[in-house]
Design an enzyme around this catalytic site. Structure first.
Site, PDB file in Angstrom:
ATOM      1  N   CYS A  88       0.841  -1.195   0.000  1.00  0.00           N
ATOM      2  CA  CYS A  88       0.000   0.000   0.000  1.00  0.00           C
ATOM      3  C   CYS A  88       0.885   1.257   0.000  1.00  0.00           C
ATOM      4  CB  CYS A  88      -0.987  -0.038   1.159  1.00  0.00           C
ATOM      5  SG  CYS A  88      -2.352   1.136   0.941  1.00  0.00           S
ATOM      6  N   HIS A 197      -3.930  -4.614  -0.117  1.00  0.00           N
ATOM      7  CA  HIS A 197      -3.466  -5.216   1.133  1.00  0.00           C
ATOM      8  C   HIS A 197      -3.582  -6.746   1.033  1.00  0.00           C
ATOM      9  CE1 HIS A 197      -3.127  -1.619   3.709  1.00  0.00           C
ATOM     10  NE2 HIS A 197      -4.086  -1.133   2.935  1.00  0.00           N
ATOM     11  N   GLU A 199      -2.713  -8.886   3.182  1.00  0.00           N
ATOM     12  CA  GLU A 199      -3.098  -9.418   4.490  1.00  0.00           C
ATOM     13  C   GLU A 199      -4.600  -9.291   4.750  1.00  0.00           C
ATOM     14  OE1 GLU A 199      -2.446  -5.051   5.299  1.00  0.00           O
ATOM     15  OE2 GLU A 199      -1.619  -6.577   3.952  1.00  0.00           O
TER      16      GLU A 199
END
Length: 220
Positions: A88, A197, A199
């Site tokens: 990001c 992202h 994650e």
């Protein structure tokens, strides 16, 4: 075995703590992907890592100011074969500059300069900004990070996106009003980043993190 199961540890990864990263979820994702993770605010910790992750949320100018003590260490990582992964804001910081700093009245802010280019704002008045939600990844260049994810969806939250000078530095594109670079990488592929992202991107994100850990293990 469930794809969410934690794999056997295969690489030692340092997550850079410069005060603006989503450290907990990034660490958990990397651990599930098979990394032994050290979160560190010490630039010297990057020296012995199999891989380095530069996460980030927030403004470009703030990111570069906070990451100032890491600038030389991150450039040393880029000069080695150690995979450097920006996420990001961390991805945007890999480039030279960003329109965001000037818009925020901070003037010219120098990025890490590891991938030539700048970051620009979504300008289509019909688009909601920030771009937030799930969008498709289209692979434009072979890279180990994105093996097996062409056509899959990832989770984005951003108002700016990377415009590399060299089209060959674009690994995947995503459409939001127009096509933009959602994964970028340098020429030799050891410095790269995702605008989204991983994650927070479910199975697709976990696949990308596992690809990253495998790449770190191969280079160690």
């Amino acid at each position: 075995m469930s794809t969410h199961a934690t794999r056997e540890t295969t690489a030692d990864v340092v997550v850079v703590d410069y005060g603006l990263g989503n450290l907990r979820s990034v660490t958990r994702g990397l651990e599930r992907a098979g990394a032994a993770v050290e979160v560190s605010d010490d630039p010297d910790a990057l020296d012995e890592a199999d891989g380095v992750v530069l996460p980030g949320v927030g403004a470009f100018g703030d990111g570069m100011e906070n990451a100032g003590p890491f600038r030389e260490a991150l450039r040393d990582v880029a000069d080695s074969d150690t995979p450097l992964f920006g996420i990001c804001l961390g991805m945007q910081m890999l480039l030279d500059t960003s329109e965001e700093a000037d818009r925020e009245g901070q003037g010219d802010v120098e990025g890490l300069g590891l991938i030539p280019g700048t970051n620009v704002r979504f300008e289509d008045p019909d688009l909601k900004v920030p771009h937030m939600g799930w969008n498709e990844l289209r692979v434009e260049r072979d890279h180990p990070l994105v093996a097996g994810v062409d056509g899959e969806y990832a989770y984005f939250v951003h108002s700016y996106y990377a415009e590399p000078e060299d089209p060959n530095h674009v690994v995947t594109t995503t459409e939001y009003g127009a096509d933009f670079a959602s994964v970028v990488a340098n020429d030799d592929g050891t410095v790269f980043g995702t605008q989204f992202h991983p994650e927070k991107s479910g199975e697709t994100g976990l696949r990308i993190l596992r690809n990253y850990v495998d790449l770190c293990a191969a280079e160690s």
